[in-house]
Structures are given as structure tokens and as C-alpha cells.
Design a protein around this motif. Sequence first.
Motif, PDB file in Angstrom:
ATOM      1  N   GLN A 112      34.444 -55.402  -2.380  1.00  0.00           N
ATOM      2  CA  GLN A 112      35.706 -54.902  -1.855  1.00  0.00           C
ATOM      3  C   GLN A 112      35.744 -53.377  -1.844  1.00  0.00           C
ATOM      4  O   GLN A 112      35.455 -52.732  -2.850  1.00  0.00           O
ATOM      5  CB  GLN A 112      36.874 -55.446  -2.692  1.00  0.00           C
ATOM      6  CG  GLN A 112      38.242 -55.154  -2.128  1.00  0.00           C
ATOM      7  CD  GLN A 112      38.510 -55.917  -0.834  1.00  0.00           C
ATOM      8  OE1 GLN A 112      37.889 -56.949  -0.588  1.00  0.00           O
ATOM      9  NE2 GLN A 112      39.417 -55.442  -0.033  1.00  0.00           N
ATOM     10  N   GLY A 113      36.082 -52.822  -0.679  1.00  0.00           N
ATOM     11  CA  GLY A 113      36.302 -51.384  -0.576  1.00  0.00           C
ATOM     12  C   GLY A 113      37.786 -51.094  -0.554  1.00  0.00           C
ATOM     13  O   GLY A 113      38.593 -51.885  -1.056  1.00  0.00           O
ATOM     14  N   LEU A 114      38.178 -49.976   0.037  1.00  0.00           N
ATOM     15  CA  LEU A 114      39.592 -49.623   0.117  1.00  0.00           C
ATOM     16  C   LEU A 114      40.336 -50.539   1.071  1.00  0.00           C
ATOM     17  O   LEU A 114      41.442 -51.017   0.773  1.00  0.00           O
ATOM     18  CB  LEU A 114      39.736 -48.164   0.569  1.00  0.00           C
ATOM     19  CG  LEU A 114      41.172 -47.672   0.834  1.00  0.00           C
ATOM     20  CD1 LEU A 114      42.021 -47.805  -0.422  1.00  0.00           C
ATOM     21  CD2 LEU A 114      41.152 -46.221   1.327  1.00  0.00           C
ATOM     22  N   TRP A 115      39.745 -50.840   2.234  1.00  0.00           N
ATOM     23  CA  TRP A 115      40.450 -51.582   3.283  1.00  0.00           C
ATOM     24  C   TRP A 115      39.882 -52.975   3.552  1.00  0.00           C
ATOM     25  O   TRP A 115      40.448 -53.708   4.357  1.00  0.00           O
ATOM     26  CB  TRP A 115      40.432 -50.776   4.589  1.00  0.00           C
ATOM     27  CG  TRP A 115      41.066 -49.440   4.472  1.00  0.00           C
ATOM     28  CD1 TRP A 115      40.456 -48.223   4.569  1.00  0.00           C
ATOM     29  CD2 TRP A 115      42.450 -49.161   4.220  1.00  0.00           C
ATOM     30  NE1 TRP A 115      41.359 -47.213   4.392  1.00  0.00           N
ATOM     31  CE2 TRP A 115      42.604 -47.758   4.183  1.00  0.00           C
ATOM     32  CE3 TRP A 115      43.576 -49.952   4.017  1.00  0.00           C
ATOM     33  CZ2 TRP A 115      43.822 -47.128   3.959  1.00  0.00           C
ATOM     34  CZ3 TRP A 115      44.804 -49.337   3.791  1.00  0.00           C
ATOM     35  CH2 TRP A 115      44.913 -47.945   3.769  1.00  0.00           C
ATOM     36  N   GLY A 116      38.807 -53.314   2.946  1.00  0.00           N
ATOM     37  CA  GLY A 116      38.225 -54.632   3.211  1.00  0.00           C
ATOM     38  C   GLY A 116      36.853 -54.749   2.579  1.00  0.00           C
ATOM     39  O   GLY A 116      36.422 -53.882   1.804  1.00  0.00           O
ATOM     40  N   THR A 117      36.157 -55.809   2.927  1.00  0.00           N
ATOM     41  CA  THR A 117      34.841 -56.065   2.349  1.00  0.00           C
ATOM     42  C   THR A 117      33.779 -55.174   2.981  1.00  0.00           C
ATOM     43  O   THR A 117      33.726 -55.014   4.192  1.00  0.00           O
ATOM     44  CB  THR A 117      34.450 -57.541   2.536  1.00  0.00           C
ATOM     45  OG1 THR A 117      35.447 -58.368   1.936  1.00  0.00           O
ATOM     46  CG2 THR A 117      33.104 -57.834   1.884  1.00  0.00           C
ATOM     47  N   MET A 118      32.945 -54.607   2.132  1.00  0.00           N
ATOM     48  CA  MET A 118      31.788 -53.830   2.575  1.00  0.00           C
ATOM     49  C   MET A 118      30.554 -54.730   2.485  1.00  0.00           C
ATOM     50  O   MET A 118      30.259 -55.280   1.419  1.00  0.00           O
ATOM     51  CB  MET A 118      31.594 -52.598   1.686  1.00  0.00           C
ATOM     52  CG  MET A 118      32.778 -51.650   1.690  1.00  0.00           C
ATOM     53  SD  MET A 118      32.571 -50.238   0.537  1.00  0.00           S
ATOM     54  CE  MET A 118      32.761 -51.076  -1.063  1.00  0.00           C
ATOM     55  N   TYR A 119      29.873 -54.906   3.600  1.00  0.00           N
ATOM     56  CA  TYR A 119      28.669 -55.740   3.647  1.00  0.00           C
ATOM     57  C   TYR A 119      27.448 -54.842   3.762  1.00  0.00           C
ATOM     58  O   TYR A 119      27.423 -53.909   4.575  1.00  0.00           O
ATOM     59  CB  TYR A 119      28.712 -56.686   4.842  1.00  0.00           C
ATOM     60  CG  TYR A 119      29.795 -57.731   4.770  1.00  0.00           C
ATOM     61  CD1 TYR A 119      29.559 -58.964   4.166  1.00  0.00           C
ATOM     62  CD2 TYR A 119      31.060 -57.491   5.307  1.00  0.00           C
ATOM     63  CE1 TYR A 119      30.553 -59.928   4.099  1.00  0.00           C
ATOM     64  CE2 TYR A 119      32.067 -58.452   5.243  1.00  0.00           C
ATOM     65  CZ  TYR A 119      31.806 -59.669   4.635  1.00  0.00           C
ATOM     66  OH  TYR A 119      32.788 -60.619   4.576  1.00  0.00           O
ATOM     67  N   GLY A 120      26.436 -55.135   2.956  1.00  0.00           N
ATOM     68  CA  GLY A 120      25.258 -54.295   3.006  1.00  0.00           C
ATOM     69  C   GLY A 120      23.992 -55.004   2.578  1.00  0.00           C
ATOM     70  O   GLY A 120      23.983 -56.201   2.263  1.00  0.00           O
ATOM     71  N   LEU A 121      22.908 -54.256   2.595  1.00  0.00           N
ATOM     72  CA  LEU A 121      21.590 -54.709   2.157  1.00  0.00           C
ATOM     73  C   LEU A 121      21.005 -53.625   1.269  1.00  0.00           C
ATOM     74  O   LEU A 121      21.170 -52.431   1.546  1.00  0.00           O
ATOM     75  CB  LEU A 121      20.672 -54.927   3.359  1.00  0.00           C
ATOM     76  CG  LEU A 121      21.074 -56.005   4.360  1.00  0.00           C
ATOM     77  CD1 LEU A 121      20.408 -55.744   5.715  1.00  0.00           C
ATOM     78  CD2 LEU A 121      20.685 -57.393   3.854  1.00  0.00           C
ATOM     79  N   ILE A 122      20.338 -54.028   0.209  1.00  0.00           N
ATOM     80  CA  ILE A 122      19.638 -53.066  -0.641  1.00  0.00           C
ATOM     81  C   ILE A 122      18.188 -53.489  -0.756  1.00  0.00           C
ATOM     82  O   ILE A 122      17.878 -54.680  -0.886  1.00  0.00           O
ATOM     83  CB  ILE A 122      20.295 -52.950  -2.043  1.00  0.00           C
ATOM     84  CG1 ILE A 122      19.645 -51.804  -2.825  1.00  0.00           C
ATOM     85  CG2 ILE A 122      20.226 -54.264  -2.808  1.00  0.00           C
ATOM     86  CD1 ILE A 122      20.408 -51.420  -4.080  1.00  0.00           C
ATOM     87  N   SER A 123      17.298 -52.519  -0.640  1.00  0.00           N
ATOM     88  CA  SER A 123      15.869 -52.782  -0.714  1.00  0.00           C
ATOM     89  C   SER A 123      15.316 -52.168  -1.986  1.00  0.00           C
ATOM     90  O   SER A 123      15.634 -51.019  -2.332  1.00  0.00           O
ATOM     91  CB  SER A 123      15.168 -52.176   0.512  1.00  0.00           C
ATOM     92  OG  SER A 123      13.769 -52.313   0.404  1.00  0.00           O
ATOM     93  N   LEU A 124      14.499 -52.941  -2.698  1.00  0.00           N
ATOM     94  CA  LEU A 124      13.884 -52.477  -3.939  1.00  0.00           C
ATOM     95  C   LEU A 124      12.369 -52.433  -3.785  1.00  0.00           C
ATOM     96  O   LEU A 124      11.772 -53.249  -3.084  1.00  0.00           O
ATOM     97  CB  LEU A 124      14.254 -53.401  -5.100  1.00  0.00           C
ATOM     98  CG  LEU A 124      15.753 -53.564  -5.386  1.00  0.00           C
ATOM     99  CD1 LEU A 124      15.958 -54.579  -6.510  1.00  0.00           C
ATOM    100  CD2 LEU A 124      16.399 -52.236  -5.746  1.00  0.00           C
ATOM    101  N   GLU A 125      11.766 -51.473  -4.473  1.00  0.00           N
ATOM    102  CA  GLU A 125      10.312 -51.388  -4.498  1.00  0.00           C
ATOM    103  C   GLU A 125       9.746 -52.591  -5.250  1.00  0.00           C
ATOM    104  O   GLU A 125      10.488 -53.429  -5.773  1.00  0.00           O
ATOM    105  CB  GLU A 125       9.879 -50.084  -5.178  1.00  0.00           C
ATOM    106  CG  GLU A 125      10.377 -48.817  -4.495  1.00  0.00           C
ATOM    107  CD  GLU A 125       9.597 -48.462  -3.242  1.00  0.00           C
ATOM    108  OE1 GLU A 125       8.646 -49.209  -2.898  1.00  0.00           O
ATOM    109  OE2 GLU A 125       9.916 -47.443  -2.610  1.00  0.00           O
ATOM    110  N   ASP A 126       8.422 -52.646  -5.352  1.00  0.00           N
ATOM    111  CA  ASP A 126       7.783 -53.816  -5.942  1.00  0.00           C
ATOM    112  C   ASP A 126       7.992 -53.930  -7.452  1.00  0.00           C
ATOM    113  O   ASP A 126       7.638 -54.958  -8.047  1.00  0.00           O
ATOM    114  CB  ASP A 126       6.284 -53.816  -5.623  1.00  0.00           C
ATOM    115  CG  ASP A 126       5.681 -55.210  -5.688  1.00  0.00           C
ATOM    116  OD1 ASP A 126       6.323 -56.154  -5.190  1.00  0.00           O
ATOM    117  OD2 ASP A 126       4.577 -55.362  -6.254  1.00  0.00           O
TER     118      ASP A 126
END
Length: 258
Positions: A144-158
Motif C-alpha cells: 500500500q502506498g499513499l493512494w493505492g497499491t504499488m506493484y513491482g518486481l525486485i531482482s536479487l543477485e545469486d
Amino acid sequence: MSKNNEGLGKTVGVVLALCLVCSIVVAGAAVGLKPLQEKNAALAMQQNILDAAGVLETGMDVPAVYNDRIKPLVISLQDYQVMQDKNPAEFDNRKAANDPDTSTQLEKANDIAGLGSMENMTEVYLVTDENGNRNGAVLHIRGQGLWGTMYGLISLEDDFNTVRGVNFYEHSETPGLGGEITNPSWVKSWVGKEIYGDDGKVKFDLVKGGADSEHEVDALSGATLTSNGVDALISFWMGDKAYAPLLDKLRKGELTNG
């Protein structure tokens, strides 16, 4: 029947006929365009995944590179096993989160990201290098952000700790303030940061006044609630009730391509 009534009847009939024809045309167009819309949505997600993974380049053949470098798997978030009966190409994370049959209501005390419910399974994208060797993973995140849901992707190293990239591809935050979660310079500041401390707990933090450690990223100026939301969603998804056990399995090599 008077001529006026006859004229009115004909007018109403013509209007109804036009409405019916228009409805058929609109419905037909919607049905006809649905495959194209689904194809474009899938392409956009592939671009987002490659971007988060640091692989996306201008002009590249996105589907070809995606098929070559990304291995999607549907993973249970209850026992952290590959769900062999689920086709990643047909799986939808958002639908899984919103369907009572494939999600779990979160207790308020544990729902630090403001999700309401959490999917029982998720799509994970294993990344390979140009030689086909495992090279990290891309994970779905939201909160949840200020006005709605924030959708994202996070990439991690090995090492499944160091951030390779992040991509908030959908949000309703204020342009110029919270909307800066898509600012390339701010996104770049995540690269190389570490999620976990030496004790294995989430140490990543958005801070005001200047990030000065491997676990810190500058908070967004003038967007405290958005920054808090990003902080909370990372704490949740990287924590023990979400991805931490999965990442531990990946580090140990206990979960591979399925």
C-alpha cells in the motif's frame, strides 16, 4: 392509434435497434481484441522482468531474450516447493491474491504492507547468464502506498541478498513526489544494496537525510507515506512470512528449475 403515437413508436424502435447493433459491435470488438490485449500485457510483463533483472536493452527481441534468460516457476508460499501442475504461462499473481480459494487473509498485526490477503502461490523468475548458469531471481512485490497499491518486481543477485534492480511498474502515487519510485536515478540507487544483515533478518531501510550503508536507500523527498509503504512492502516480502524461506532454499541449492 394516432399518427403521433405511430411516429413515436417507430422512433423508439429505431433507437432500440441501433442500441442492439451497437452493443453487438462493441461486444464483438471486445472479444476480438482480448487475445491482442493479453499478448500485449504478457509482453509488458516480460519487459518489466528483464528490466528488473538488468537485462533489458533498447531494440532487443524481448520474447526471445526472455525465453533464453528467464525460467518462470510457480512456487507454493506454504511449503516453498515448485508446483509442477501449474503452468507459469497461464498463472496470474494478482488473480491468485484476490481469489479466496488461492489466498489467505492476513492478520492485521502481520499485514505491515497493507495487503489484506496474500496469495498461497507466486510466480518466481530464475535468471540465467548468457551461458545458461543460474544468476539470481526476480520476485513479485506489492504494498500500500499513499493512494493505492504499488506493484513491482525486485531482482536479487545469486547470493539472493544483493539487489540487482527494482521496477515499480504500476502505482497511483503523486507525480513528482511518491511517483518518483519510477525515477531512474532513484531506482539505480537500489543496485548493490543488501536486504539482510549478518543475523539473517531484513535490514534494508529507506532513510531520510542520506543513505550511508549497504542496507540503506534515500527516502523519497516530500513523500513520507510512499517511502514508508515501500519500506513496509520490502520488510514483508523479504521476511519470514513470504520470501525468506524460499531464498534460503535457493541459496542452499535445494530449489532449482523444478
